[in-house]
Design a protein around this motif. Structure first.
Motif, mmCIF file in Angstrom:
data_model
loop_
_atom_site.group_PDB
_atom_site.id
_atom_site.type_symbol
_atom_site.label_atom_id
_atom_site.label_comp_id
_atom_site.label_asym_id
_atom_site.label_seq_id
_atom_site.Cartn_x
_atom_site.Cartn_y
_atom_site.Cartn_z
ATOM 1 N N ALA A 113 106.548 19.273 18.932
ATOM 2 C CA ALA A 113 106.209 18.206 19.877
ATOM 3 C C ALA A 113 106.907 18.491 21.199
ATOM 4 O O ALA A 113 108.068 18.889 21.214
ATOM 5 C CB ALA A 113 106.644 16.849 19.333
ATOM 6 N N MET A 114 106.179 18.275 22.287
ATOM 7 C CA MET A 114 106.710 18.476 23.625
ATOM 8 C C MET A 114 106.382 17.256 24.458
ATOM 9 O O MET A 114 105.234 16.815 24.458
ATOM 10 C CB MET A 114 106.087 19.722 24.248
ATOM 11 N N GLN A 115 107.377 16.696 25.124
ATOM 12 C CA GLN A 115 107.143 15.451 25.862
ATOM 13 C C GLN A 115 106.815 15.714 27.326
ATOM 14 O O GLN A 115 107.511 16.467 28.003
ATOM 15 C CB GLN A 115 108.356 14.537 25.758
ATOM 16 N N VAL A 116 105.737 15.057 27.766
ATOM 17 C CA VAL A 116 105.311 15.113 29.164
ATOM 18 C C VAL A 116 105.086 13.681 29.648
ATOM 19 O O VAL A 116 105.028 12.750 28.842
ATOM 20 C CB VAL A 116 104.015 15.943 29.329
ATOM 21 N N SER A 117 104.953 13.514 30.962
ATOM 22 C CA SER A 117 104.690 12.174 31.489
ATOM 23 C C SER A 117 103.716 12.238 32.655
ATOM 24 O O SER A 117 103.521 13.278 33.278
ATOM 25 C CB SER A 117 105.993 11.502 31.938
ATOM 26 N N ILE A 118 103.125 11.064 32.902
ATOM 27 C CA ILE A 118 102.239 10.891 34.055
ATOM 28 C C ILE A 118 102.689 9.664 34.831
ATOM 29 O O ILE A 118 103.277 8.740 34.275
ATOM 30 C CB ILE A 118 100.759 10.734 33.637
ATOM 31 N N LEU A 119 102.403 9.667 36.118
ATOM 32 C CA LEU A 119 102.644 8.533 37.000
ATOM 33 C C LEU A 119 101.333 8.308 37.759
ATOM 34 O O LEU A 119 101.101 8.889 38.813
ATOM 35 C CB LEU A 119 103.795 8.838 37.970
ATOM 36 N N PRO A 120 100.435 7.498 37.184
ATOM 37 C CA PRO A 120 99.093 7.356 37.767
ATOM 38 C C PRO A 120 99.102 6.732 39.158
ATOM 39 O O PRO A 120 99.948 5.897 39.486
ATOM 40 C CB PRO A 120 98.378 6.430 36.779
ATOM 41 N N SER A 121 98.103 7.135 39.943
ATOM 42 C CA SER A 121 97.906 6.558 41.278
ATOM 43 C C SER A 121 96.640 5.695 41.266
ATOM 44 O O SER A 121 95.924 5.644 40.272
ATOM 45 C CB SER A 121 97.750 7.681 42.309
ATOM 46 N N GLU A 122 96.368 5.055 42.385
ATOM 47 C CA GLU A 122 95.163 4.229 42.525
ATOM 48 C C GLU A 122 93.892 5.035 42.258
ATOM 49 O O GLU A 122 92.912 4.505 41.749
ATOM 50 C CB GLU A 122 95.082 3.625 43.934
ATOM 51 N N PHE A 123 93.904 6.325 42.590
ATOM 52 C CA PHE A 123 92.740 7.191 42.388
ATOM 53 C C PHE A 123 92.442 7.413 40.903
ATOM 54 O O PHE A 123 91.353 7.842 40.549
ATOM 55 C CB PHE A 123 92.946 8.545 43.070
ATOM 56 N N ASP A 124 93.428 7.145 40.039
ATOM 57 C CA ASP A 124 93.277 7.397 38.603
ATOM 58 C C ASP A 124 92.732 6.206 37.814
ATOM 59 O O ASP A 124 92.449 6.335 36.624
ATOM 60 C CB ASP A 124 94.633 7.793 37.995
ATOM 61 N N VAL A 172 93.494 4.678 32.707
ATOM 62 C CA VAL A 172 94.494 4.111 33.604
ATOM 63 C C VAL A 172 94.067 2.711 34.059
ATOM 64 O O VAL A 172 92.915 2.511 34.452
ATOM 65 C CB VAL A 172 94.736 5.023 34.823
ATOM 66 N N ALA A 173 95.014 1.770 33.991
ATOM 67 C CA ALA A 173 94.779 0.401 34.432
ATOM 68 C C ALA A 173 95.542 0.141 35.730
ATOM 69 O O ALA A 173 96.474 0.852 36.077
ATOM 70 C CB ALA A 173 95.226 -0.588 33.353
ATOM 71 N N LYS A 174 95.124 -0.931 36.428
ATOM 72 C CA LYS A 174 95.822 -1.304 37.679
ATOM 73 C C LYS A 174 97.156 -1.907 37.392
ATOM 74 O O LYS A 174 97.436 -2.480 36.405
ATOM 75 C CB LYS A 174 94.975 -2.275 38.485
#
Length: 174
Positions: A113-124, A172-174
């Protein structure tokens, strides 16, 4: 006079390589909202599994690249081998080494297992986000000498079927 024909066949190993995205019940504890939200970081586990049936394989390696909007969280869990991330190139590598015959049958599968992350923007908003590029697995069959080449598609915020509560968690939600 006695004639004898001898045919010798070397059979390549059968290897299975799979990957999935996990949030709940992950080997490395995740945090952040589900569904992912604009401006809030969510972590995921990229879980890779290897089963190897017939012959030992050596020089086994799984490789992928992380998209530029995905961050490596410097956390991995692997029972064998080494997980490494090259920040400059974005390449994520699980260098496994030898995988014995019977792995996933007579002995447990190899799972990392390898952990990654996202930080969504309005475009997502309303989109499913890509977490990895396609993932390549290569090795050498120690009995036949043949190369083992396997590939799985890119992994996304779509969670593995056994832990999802529905597709509303993937976008992705607002």
């Amino acid at each position: 006079l006695l004639a004898k024909d001898v045919n010798e066949f070397k059979v390549n190993t059968v290897t299975h390589f799979t990957g999935k995205t996990v949030y709940r019940g992950a080997p490395i504890v995740n945090k952040g909202p589900l569904p992912p939200r604009v401006g809030e970081r969510t972590t995921y586990n990229i879980v890779l599994e290897i089963k190897n049936f017939t012959n030992d394989i050596r020089d086994a390696v799984a490789k992928t690249f992380l998209p530029t909007n995905v961050r490596w969280e410097n956390a991995a869990s692997a029972p064998q081998g080494v997980v490494d991330f090259n920040k400059a190139s974005g390449e994520l590598v699980w260098d496994i080494g030898v995988v014995k015959a019977g792995t996933g049958v007579l002995r447990p599968s190899l799972v990392a297992a390898m952990q990654v992350s996202i930080l969504p923007s309005e475009f997502d908003v309303n989109n499913i986000l890509q977490l990895t590029d396609p993932i390549d697995f290569t090795a050498i069959d120690t009995f036949t000498g043949k190369k083992v080449n396997l590939k799985i598609g890119n992994l996304t915020t779509i969670l593995s079927p056994e832990e999802t509560k529905g597709s509303s968690e993937w976008r992705v939600a607002k």
